[in-house]
Motif scaffolding. Sequence first.
Motif, PDB file in Angstrom:
ATOM      1  N   ALA A 269      -8.620  11.401   6.768  1.00  0.00           N
ATOM      2  CA  ALA A 269      -9.477  10.590   7.638  1.00  0.00           C
ATOM      3  C   ALA A 269      -9.159   9.101   7.449  1.00  0.00           C
ATOM      4  N   LEU A 270      -8.924   8.688   6.218  1.00  0.00           N
ATOM      5  CA  LEU A 270      -8.522   7.301   5.955  1.00  0.00           C
ATOM      6  C   LEU A 270      -7.183   7.009   6.622  1.00  0.00           C
ATOM      7  N   ASN A 271      -6.263   7.961   6.543  1.00  0.00           N
ATOM      8  CA  ASN A 271      -4.953   7.828   7.174  1.00  0.00           C
ATOM      9  C   ASN A 271      -5.108   7.611   8.680  1.00  0.00           C
ATOM     10  N   LEU A 272      -5.944   8.428   9.299  1.00  0.00           N
ATOM     11  CA  LEU A 272      -6.132   8.342  10.749  1.00  0.00           C
ATOM     12  C   LEU A 272      -6.814   7.040  11.165  1.00  0.00           C
ATOM     13  N   ALA A 273      -7.572   6.435  10.262  1.00  0.00           N
ATOM     14  CA  ALA A 273      -8.281   5.191  10.581  1.00  0.00           C
ATOM     15  C   ALA A 273      -7.383   3.962  10.469  1.00  0.00           C
ATOM     16  N   TRP A 274      -6.259   4.077   9.759  1.00  0.00           N
ATOM     17  CA  TRP A 274      -5.441   2.898   9.515  1.00  0.00           C
ATOM     18  C   TRP A 274      -4.817   2.344  10.800  1.00  0.00           C
ATOM     19  N   SER A 275      -4.192   3.173  11.615  1.00  0.00           N
ATOM     20  CA  SER A 275      -3.521   2.679  12.836  1.00  0.00           C
ATOM     21  C   SER A 275      -4.488   1.964  13.782  1.00  0.00           C
ATOM     22  N   PRO A 276      -5.662   2.522  14.061  1.00  0.00           N
ATOM     23  CA  PRO A 276      -6.601   1.780  14.918  1.00  0.00           C
ATOM     24  C   PRO A 276      -7.019   0.431  14.322  1.00  0.00           C
ATOM     25  N   LEU A 277      -7.136   0.386  13.003  1.00  0.00           N
ATOM     26  CA  LEU A 277      -7.539  -0.864  12.365  1.00  0.00           C
ATOM     27  C   LEU A 277      -6.415  -1.897  12.429  1.00  0.00           C
TER      28      LEU A 277
ATOM     29  N   ALA B 261      -6.954  -3.607   7.018  1.00  0.00           N
ATOM     30  CA  ALA B 261      -6.010  -2.486   6.965  1.00  0.00           C
ATOM     31  C   ALA B 261      -5.342  -2.409   5.592  1.00  0.00           C
ATOM     32  N   LEU B 262      -5.096  -3.557   4.971  1.00  0.00           N
ATOM     33  CA  LEU B 262      -4.502  -3.567   3.638  1.00  0.00           C
ATOM     34  C   LEU B 262      -5.456  -2.948   2.615  1.00  0.00           C
ATOM     35  N   VAL B 263      -6.727  -3.293   2.713  1.00  0.00           N
ATOM     36  CA  VAL B 263      -7.725  -2.689   1.827  1.00  0.00           C
ATOM     37  C   VAL B 263      -7.796  -1.188   2.085  1.00  0.00           C
ATOM     38  N   LEU B 264      -7.813  -0.813   3.361  1.00  0.00           N
ATOM     39  CA  LEU B 264      -7.889   0.599   3.723  1.00  0.00           C
ATOM     40  C   LEU B 264      -6.684   1.376   3.201  1.00  0.00           C
ATOM     41  N   ILE B 265      -5.497   0.834   3.342  1.00  0.00           N
ATOM     42  CA  ILE B 265      -4.313   1.577   2.899  1.00  0.00           C
ATOM     43  C   ILE B 265      -4.266   1.674   1.373  1.00  0.00           C
TER      44      ILE B 265
ATOM     45  N   ALA C 146       4.493   1.564   2.812  1.00  0.00           N
ATOM     46  CA  ALA C 146       3.647   1.107   3.916  1.00  0.00           C
ATOM     47  C   ALA C 146       2.628   0.076   3.441  1.00  0.00           C
ATOM     48  N   THR C 147       2.144   0.234   2.222  1.00  0.00           N
ATOM     49  CA  THR C 147       1.208  -0.755   1.657  1.00  0.00           C
ATOM     50  C   THR C 147       1.922  -2.092   1.487  1.00  0.00           C
ATOM     51  N   TYR C 148       3.143  -2.042   0.976  1.00  0.00           N
ATOM     52  CA  TYR C 148       3.921  -3.267   0.860  1.00  0.00           C
ATOM     53  C   TYR C 148       4.164  -3.896   2.236  1.00  0.00           C
ATOM     54  N   LEU C 149       4.529  -3.081   3.222  1.00  0.00           N
ATOM     55  CA  LEU C 149       4.761  -3.604   4.572  1.00  0.00           C
ATOM     56  C   LEU C 149       3.508  -4.268   5.130  1.00  0.00           C
ATOM     57  N   ASN C 150       2.361  -3.629   4.955  1.00  0.00           N
ATOM     58  CA  ASN C 150       1.108  -4.206   5.438  1.00  0.00           C
ATOM     59  C   ASN C 150       0.894  -5.572   4.786  1.00  0.00           C
ATOM     60  N   PHE C 151       1.109  -5.646   3.463  1.00  0.00           N
ATOM     61  CA  PHE C 151       0.982  -6.905   2.735  1.00  0.00           C
ATOM     62  C   PHE C 151       1.979  -7.944   3.257  1.00  0.00           C
TER      63      PHE C 151
END
Length: 184
Positions: free
Chosen positions: A99-107, A117-121, A156-161
């Motif tokens: 569910a957290l995974n599915l929420a990341w793209s919309p955020l 999104a960084l906190v979420l990931i 992906a966390t690094y990319l978001n950062f």
Amino acid sequence: MNLLASSGQLRASLMRWLLVCVPLVVLLGFLSGTLAGSGPGNPWFDELVKPAVYPPRATFGIVWTVLYVMMGVAFAMILAARGARGRGIAALAFVIQFALNLAWSPLFFGAHMMSAALVLIAVMLLAAIVTTVLFARVRPMAAALLVPYLLWLVFATYLNFAFLQANPGMDGVKRSGAVERFDI
């Protein structure tokens, strides 16, 4: 009465779970990304400065499809482990992290909220680690199938950062994609 299932019954149970879990995980992952506008043509994302390690855009569709298939197989293995100690909590952990995974793209792509999104990931990565540990207690092979997902989440966390660092003024900025017309 014998309470043990034959090996054929166990294989059939796994096959039934595979037929449900794999398509469902792939479909939900696809819908999350597509409905959030993570594909080509997202004006906000197209404006962002891309980090040096940002791979070709096609990589994401391929990698996420493979990872979702592996996640679906791992989840099916856990669900098919009827009577195994820890099965219920492992399945619940999977549902939460997914569910957290599915929420990341919309955020990230939809709401353009890179900080959130960084906190979420980061929370998602922690939840995926917990899920992997719980899966290992039920079916070690199911946990092994989640290892590439964990590695990709680290990247992906690094990319978001890196996106946030390269584009601090774009965090939370709304872009409609509409063309503005100015009469001179």
